[in-house]
Design an enzyme around this catalytic site. Sequence first.
Site, short mmCIF file in Angstrom:
data_model
loop_
_atom_site.label_atom_id
_atom_site.label_comp_id
_atom_site.label_asym_id
_atom_site.label_seq_id
_atom_site.Cartn_x
_atom_site.Cartn_y
_atom_site.Cartn_z
N LYS A 45 38.24 36.78 42.63
CA LYS A 45 38.42 36.52 41.19
C LYS A 45 39.45 35.41 41.00
O LYS A 45 40.40 35.29 41.79
CB LYS A 45 38.90 37.83 40.55
CG LYS A 45 39.10 37.80 39.05
CD LYS A 45 39.48 39.20 38.56
CE LYS A 45 39.73 39.25 37.07
NZ LYS A 45 40.05 40.60 36.60
N SER A 94 37.12 42.54 33.00
CA SER A 94 37.31 41.11 33.05
C SER A 94 36.78 40.46 34.32
O SER A 94 36.57 39.25 34.35
CB SER A 94 38.79 40.79 32.90
OG SER A 94 39.51 41.33 34.00
N SER A 131 38.75 46.75 34.77
CA SER A 131 38.08 45.47 35.01
C SER A 131 37.30 45.36 36.31
O SER A 131 36.61 44.36 36.51
CB SER A 131 39.08 44.33 34.95
OG SER A 131 39.36 44.05 33.61
N1 GLN Z 1 39.11 45.82 29.18
C1 GLN Z 1 40.45 46.04 29.58
C2 GLN Z 1 41.36 45.09 28.85
O1 GLN Z 1 40.86 44.24 28.20
C3 GLN Z 1 40.57 45.92 31.05
C4 GLN Z 1 41.29 44.75 31.58
C5 GLN Z 1 41.52 44.78 33.06
O2 GLN Z 1 41.32 45.80 33.71
N2 GLN Z 1 42.02 43.67 33.59
O3 GLN Z 1 42.54 45.18 28.92
#
Ligand code: GLN
Length: 500
Positions: A94, A169, A193
């Site tokens: 990532k 994400s 994420s």
């Molecule tokens: N959807 C969650 C957020 O927006 C998860 C983000 C993540 O795990 N990096 O914070």
Amino acid sequence: MFALCDCTLAFFYKIPFLFSFTNIEEYHKRLGEGKITCVEATVYYLEKIAETKHLNAFVEVYRSESLERAKYLDEKRNRYETVGKLHGVIIAIKDVICYKDHKVTAASGILENFISVFNSTVIAELLKEDAIIIGNCNCDEFAMGSTNENSIYGRTLNALDETKVPGGSSGGSAVAVQAGLCMVSLGSDTGGSVRQPADFCGITGIKPSYGVISRHGLIAYASSFDQIGIFSNNIEDAAKVLEVINGSDIYDSTVSQQKQRAFPLSYKTGKSRTHKYRIALLKNAVEHDSLDKEIKKNIYDLTNSLKKDGHEINEIDFNLIDFIVPAYYVLTTAEASSNLSRYDGVRYGYRHEDNCIDLSSFYKKTRSKGFGKEVKRRIMLGTFVLSEGYYDAYFTKAQQIRRLLVNQTKEIFKKHDALILPTVPTTAFKTGSMQKDPIAMYLADIYTVYANLTGTPAISLPLFKHTNGMPFGLQVIANNYDELTLLEFSHMLMNNYKTY
Ligand code: GLN
């Protein structure tokens, strides 16, 4: 020598048309028997990445570099030198994981063209064990989001249905595995994420316990929640990669002091086939109004089958369910507002040069232009909850909820091996459908943020398919640092209870 265009690569290397990847063990067997080479495998993936460019899963593909490395690894193997545990395994990362001399931007304008000057610990460990890093993947800016739509590189498409999001994400890393563009990939999971995109894409995504994998070189979103996670096609590969990247690290004081652990899955000896598990089901989670009826039914069908097969299922009251999303967004935005203050235009990436009459207008213009909308929203929210007069009402309260959750979770694991719940309340969203309503998007994190608030290890398993055609997962959580039980139980579920 490797500066060949994509269309000539396959021809030049005469790649076998039938190359297919099942798991790392099988790939290693074929390498050992001389049926395939690392170069051929790399060429195969580079070609596939080029063919599926429109999915926008990758930010950058390290073409010539990965071919050079594959060639070096083939030579090493042919010289009968000892090879690493991930010899020739093709991995995507990532765009929040630092890889020396490679661009790392967290999909943000504020880090445009920023080149990492060091290797994150995970990259160093992967390289030490002979992995090939094929490229870095698209994601939501600073890992904030659930759709992979908040990225300076544009959205990533779900390869199963391109009108749907892949989740976020770590959407690019998920699609890289889903579409067969690498063997395994790394993402980061602060509130889901890794597990949520794994659910939307129909693959496996694991977030280990907080502190199992070093965060050194992982661009921070919310430091007490962030954890690197793994996307894979199966449990065995996740266990292999986890074995390589876990363990203590002098560069991360929050990582466990435990030495690197291995995760020998006992399915090989037959234990996990016969073992009867004690499983907790969070009643208020499965009965929650936001949960799609078909997802709910599939989970109850599964628990009934598990019961029939002799496993113990206990429904647990979980009254804190409606507090976990607010607690998560108060605490993570607070941490983010502090973590992201370092992007001031002086030390990293983008700087606004025009019409800056003083330092404060330079900061303002740089940060206003460099950050995207969602990141700015969270920085402001975080600054607000930390501000004098509001700190106790928001930040302290959220910390108290976190403590209650941790205590309740400890109690659950005194009597259970695993806890099961949905990963996401719905299947993959339609592209654009969440853009206007950030609250609806936050609420969809209801099942994933729990494991980050409590630090427990969690995984999403692609067990189900919806009648709308999309896959969805089951989330399994285990006790802190009990990755082995998590993996063994998951393996048993994947072998015996996959419904499609
Ligand atoms: N959807 C969650 C957020 O927006 C998860 C983000 C993540 O795990 N990096 O914070």
